[in-house]
Scaffold this motif. Sequence first.
Motif, short mmCIF file in Angstrom:
data_model
loop_
_atom_site.label_atom_id
_atom_site.label_comp_id
_atom_site.label_asym_id
_atom_site.label_seq_id
_atom_site.Cartn_x
_atom_site.Cartn_y
_atom_site.Cartn_z
N TYR A 33 0.85 -1.19 0.00
CA TYR A 33 0.00 0.00 0.00
C TYR A 33 0.88 1.24 0.00
O TYR A 33 2.05 1.18 0.39
N ALA A 34 0.32 2.36 -0.47
CA ALA A 34 1.15 3.55 -0.68
C ALA A 34 0.31 4.80 -0.69
O ALA A 34 -0.91 4.76 -0.88
N GLU A 35 1.00 5.92 -0.48
CA GLU A 35 0.44 7.24 -0.73
C GLU A 35 1.42 7.99 -1.62
O GLU A 35 2.62 8.01 -1.35
N TRP A 43 -2.88 10.53 -3.99
CA TRP A 43 -3.42 9.22 -4.36
C TRP A 43 -3.02 8.22 -3.29
O TRP A 43 -1.87 8.17 -2.86
N ARG A 44 -3.98 7.44 -2.83
CA ARG A 44 -3.70 6.35 -1.89
C ARG A 44 -4.27 5.07 -2.46
O ARG A 44 -5.38 5.07 -3.00
N GLY A 45 -3.52 4.00 -2.33
CA GLY A 45 -3.99 2.73 -2.87
C GLY A 45 -3.42 1.55 -2.12
O GLY A 45 -2.45 1.69 -1.36
N ALA A 46 -4.03 0.40 -2.30
CA ALA A 46 -3.58 -0.83 -1.65
C ALA A 46 -3.91 -2.01 -2.56
O ALA A 46 -4.86 -1.96 -3.35
N SER A 47 -3.11 -3.07 -2.44
CA SER A 47 -3.32 -4.26 -3.24
C SER A 47 -2.89 -5.47 -2.44
O SER A 47 -1.79 -5.49 -1.87
N GLY A 48 -3.75 -6.49 -2.38
CA GLY A 48 -3.39 -7.72 -1.70
C GLY A 48 -4.02 -7.83 -0.33
O GLY A 48 -5.03 -7.19 -0.02
N VAL A 49 -3.39 -8.66 0.50
CA VAL A 49 -3.98 -9.02 1.79
C VAL A 49 -3.06 -8.64 2.95
O VAL A 49 -1.84 -8.62 2.82
N ALA A 50 -3.68 -8.37 4.09
CA ALA A 50 -2.94 -8.10 5.32
C ALA A 50 -2.72 -9.37 6.13
O ALA A 50 -1.90 -9.39 7.04
N ASP A 51 -3.46 -10.43 5.78
CA ASP A 51 -3.39 -11.69 6.53
C ASP A 51 -3.57 -12.83 5.53
O ASP A 51 -4.65 -12.98 4.95
N GLY A 55 -7.28 -13.85 4.61
CA GLY A 55 -7.57 -13.09 3.41
C GLY A 55 -8.02 -11.67 3.67
O GLY A 55 -8.50 -10.98 2.77
N ARG A 56 -7.85 -11.20 4.90
CA ARG A 56 -8.23 -9.82 5.24
C ARG A 56 -7.50 -8.84 4.32
O ARG A 56 -6.28 -8.88 4.22
N PRO A 57 -8.21 -7.95 3.64
CA PRO A 57 -7.55 -7.06 2.68
C PRO A 57 -6.66 -6.03 3.36
O PRO A 57 -6.94 -5.59 4.48
N ILE A 58 -5.63 -5.64 2.68
CA ILE A 58 -4.74 -4.60 3.19
C ILE A 58 -5.33 -3.24 2.84
O ILE A 58 -6.06 -3.10 1.85
N ARG A 59 -5.05 -2.23 3.68
CA ARG A 59 -5.62 -0.90 3.48
C ARG A 59 -4.51 0.15 3.54
O ARG A 59 -3.52 -0.02 4.25
N PRO A 60 -4.69 1.28 2.83
CA PRO A 60 -3.63 2.29 2.79
C PRO A 60 -3.48 3.08 4.08
O PRO A 60 -2.51 3.84 4.21
N ASP A 61 -4.41 2.94 5.05
CA ASP A 61 -4.29 3.67 6.31
C ASP A 61 -3.64 2.84 7.40
O ASP A 61 -3.57 3.27 8.56
N MET A 62 -3.16 1.65 7.08
CA MET A 62 -2.61 0.76 8.11
C MET A 62 -1.27 1.27 8.63
O MET A 62 -0.54 1.99 7.95
N ARG A 63 -0.98 0.86 9.86
CA ARG A 63 0.32 1.18 10.47
C ARG A 63 1.35 0.14 10.07
O ARG A 63 1.02 -1.01 9.82
N GLN A 64 2.61 0.57 10.06
CA GLN A 64 3.70 -0.28 9.59
C GLN A 64 4.94 -0.04 10.44
O GLN A 64 5.22 1.08 10.87
N ARG A 65 5.68 -1.11 10.71
CA ARG A 65 7.02 -0.94 11.28
C ARG A 65 7.94 -0.43 10.15
O ARG A 65 8.13 -1.13 9.16
#
Length: 380
Positions: A33-35, A43-51, A55-65
């Motif tokens: 995911y990116a901004e 532009w903000r977008g995401a592709s794929g899964v967080a789990d 199959g939980r979808p990944i989102r562009p507002d997620m926190r990241q290490r």
Amino acid sequence: MLADTTSPSTVLDPTELKSTMDSVHRAGMPGVYAEVRDAGQVWRGASGVADLRTGRPIRPDMRQRVGSITKTFTAAAILQQVEKGRLQLDAPIGRWLPLLVPGERGNKITVRMLLNHTSGFPDYLPYAFPSLQEVPPSPKSLDDNRFRRFRPAELIEMGVTAPAAGEPGSTPGVYSNTNYLLLGQLLERVTGTTAEKYITRNVIERAGLQHTEFPDGPQIEGPHSRLYEALFGLIDPPRDYSVYDMSWVGPAASLVSTVKDLNRFYGKLLDGKIVKPSSLAQMQRTVPVIALDGKKIDYGLGLHKLTIPDCGTFWGSDGTVWGALTMSWIRADGKRRLSVAMNLARWNKPNSSGEPPHHPIDDALSTFQRQALCGDGNAR
């Protein structure tokens, strides 16, 4: 302040950005995911899964290490202390840290050398994670250290007492987390509070970041992805390390943030809102440094310099920790910005000669980065 650039702003193309991002996912990245920003466009977008399991979808507002992007925050805090006259860039660190760096090296190595990785201190990571040096290497120490609480002094001692990576001040420098743990101790020595608390109050809050923090424990607070570590094929299938005590990197690489916050931070930094323009000029004085992956990079004081032909000069950093890869770049004029986060690290599996070969993710990621920074995903 913001520098002029010969590269004009380009209208963001949401269709191309999403298409090239989807290609990173299809190439094997579980979630990305990116901004992207350019002047007033976002532009903000995401592709794929967080789990991968649910199959939980990944989102562009997620926190990241965000790994070593943390180093820019720590370097900015050090430059603030230089501005106050409490530190001098070319003064020996033995003046403040005689017990951690005693003797001749304490007198030779300066604050600047820690910041730009020319101190000669090797990285402590091979000693903190000894199974990575075994023959054959093993991920055992990654699991052993998942909930271990390291003390900065013990990690610093590993780096200081190990064979030197070079002479103080010599180039190319050698990228080393030991340097930034020492800078954390230096901040504590001159401010009277921990590096994490000082950076939070004087860098994170000054930049107005709402979702950036040093973790208090092994969990990531707020919405986030699982973080999958492949360790160059040693962990197959990749293992989730999203729950991990980050004391093994502290002020060198432990921050949690979002792509939105990272774009805001680098914008504020280049606009002279975090440190003075004179300090930013010091941060942008680069030297050649050998990165942890063996590549040579242009590194200043907590800042990488990235030059893309026919596109422009960019400042920022990338960062990896177990299971996470993040990159954040801003063009020299402050207009075009990219922050991108991924939830799989070290995906290249070594070939018969032991070298990690090129992977389709590498090509797809390069194309997406070019599209995001230059508006031209076809140029390489």
